[in-house]
Design a protein around this motif. Structure first.
Motif, mmCIF file in Angstrom:
data_model
loop_
_atom_site.group_PDB
_atom_site.id
_atom_site.type_symbol
_atom_site.label_atom_id
_atom_site.label_comp_id
_atom_site.label_asym_id
_atom_site.label_seq_id
_atom_site.Cartn_x
_atom_site.Cartn_y
_atom_site.Cartn_z
ATOM 1 N N ARG A 76 0.824 -1.211 0.000
ATOM 2 C CA ARG A 76 0.000 0.000 0.000
ATOM 3 C C ARG A 76 0.859 1.263 0.000
ATOM 4 N N HIS A 77 2.164 1.094 -0.266
ATOM 5 C CA HIS A 77 3.117 2.209 -0.352
ATOM 6 C C HIS A 77 3.208 2.990 0.944
ATOM 7 N N GLY A 78 3.164 2.265 2.066
ATOM 8 C CA GLY A 78 3.255 2.893 3.377
ATOM 9 C C GLY A 78 4.615 2.670 4.011
ATOM 10 N N ARG A 79 4.648 2.862 5.312
ATOM 11 C CA ARG A 79 5.898 2.749 6.071
ATOM 12 C C ARG A 79 5.624 2.017 7.374
ATOM 13 N N LEU A 80 6.512 1.089 7.717
ATOM 14 C CA LEU A 80 6.432 0.344 8.976
ATOM 15 C C LEU A 80 7.748 0.502 9.707
ATOM 16 N N ARG A 81 7.638 0.856 11.001
ATOM 17 C CA ARG A 81 8.814 0.935 11.863
ATOM 18 C C ARG A 81 8.561 0.110 13.106
ATOM 19 N N LEU A 82 9.593 -0.594 13.557
ATOM 20 C CA LEU A 82 9.520 -1.372 14.790
ATOM 21 C C LEU A 82 10.395 -0.708 15.832
ATOM 22 N N ILE A 83 9.872 -0.603 17.043
ATOM 23 C CA ILE A 83 10.666 -0.099 18.163
ATOM 24 C C ILE A 83 10.984 -1.295 19.048
ATOM 25 N N THR A 84 12.279 -1.567 19.203
ATOM 26 C CA THR A 84 12.694 -2.712 20.005
ATOM 27 C C THR A 84 13.676 -2.259 21.065
ATOM 28 N N GLY A 85 13.184 -1.836 22.177
ATOM 29 C CA GLY A 85 14.062 -1.487 23.278
ATOM 30 C C GLY A 85 14.587 -2.750 23.956
ATOM 31 N N SER A 86 14.027 -3.892 23.583
ATOM 32 C CA SER A 86 14.352 -5.163 24.219
ATOM 33 C C SER A 86 15.466 -5.892 23.475
ATOM 34 N N ILE A 87 16.439 -6.348 24.214
ATOM 35 C CA ILE A 87 17.516 -7.155 23.626
ATOM 36 C C ILE A 87 16.947 -8.472 23.108
ATOM 37 N N ARG A 88 15.955 -9.016 23.816
ATOM 38 C CA ARG A 88 15.347 -10.297 23.407
ATOM 39 C C ARG A 88 14.770 -10.217 22.005
ATOM 40 N N VAL A 89 13.923 -9.215 21.765
ATOM 41 C CA VAL A 89 13.270 -9.090 20.462
ATOM 42 C C VAL A 89 14.301 -8.767 19.381
ATOM 43 N N ALA A 90 15.231 -7.884 19.675
ATOM 44 C CA ALA A 90 16.275 -7.544 18.703
ATOM 45 C C ALA A 90 17.083 -8.790 18.342
ATOM 46 N N ARG A 91 17.371 -9.622 19.317
ATOM 47 C CA ARG A 91 18.135 -10.845 19.082
ATOM 48 C C ARG A 91 17.354 -11.815 18.195
ATOM 49 N N VAL A 92 16.058 -11.958 18.446
ATOM 50 C CA VAL A 92 15.230 -12.837 17.616
ATOM 51 C C VAL A 92 15.222 -12.333 16.174
ATOM 52 N N LEU A 93 15.052 -11.037 15.986
ATOM 53 C CA LEU A 93 15.065 -10.478 14.630
ATOM 54 C C LEU A 93 16.414 -10.713 13.951
ATOM 55 N N ARG A 94 17.476 -10.530 14.696
ATOM 56 C CA ARG A 94 18.818 -10.724 14.139
ATOM 57 C C ARG A 94 19.064 -12.178 13.773
#
Length: 125
Positions: A76-94
């Motif tokens: 839909r030509h939009g924008r998505l941003r994720l806020i990850t202050g958590s090391i856990r979530v950042a680690r899973v994404l990585r």
């Protein structure tokens, strides 16, 4: 069906929407989260910020919902941003190779209004 916990708020002067996800994003909560985020991204050019800082756990079903939202927003030509202050979530994404797929921020974008517009139950949106 489980409650979907979280809040949603527009960013000032703009069409962006902040959705704060809470608790566990897993096989049990993913279907309700998918439906809720489909509603949020239904219009043209959605601008969505998902605040994942209060998320305590995310599995492949939760990651699948995040990927679905990303695909819907891009289509839909939009924008998505994720806020990850958590090391856990950042680690899973990585570790899953998704960190480079999403625009990941360490904190709320400048000028964001985080006052709740909507509130839901206990696991997500």
């Amino acid at each position: 069906m489980p409650d979907i916990p979280g809040t949603s708020a527009p960013l000032p002067e703009h069409t962006a929407r902040v959705v704060t996800l809470h608790g566990e994003l897993d096989l049990l909560t993913a279907p309700a989260l998918r439906v809720r985020l489909d509603d949020v991204t239904a219009g043209p050019c959605p601008d969505l910020v998902l605040d994942l800082r209060p998320v305590s756990f995310i599995d492949c079903a939760g990651l699948g919902v995040l990927c679905r939202v990303r695909n819907r927003v891009r289509a839909r030509h939009g924008r998505l941003r994720l806020i990850t202050g958590s090391i856990r979530v950042a680690r899973v994404l990585r570790h899953t190779g998704l960190a480079g797929v999403f625009e990941v921020l360490p904190g709320m974008p400048g000028g964001a209004d985080t006052s709740p517009v909507e509130t839901a139950g206990e696991a997500m949106v």
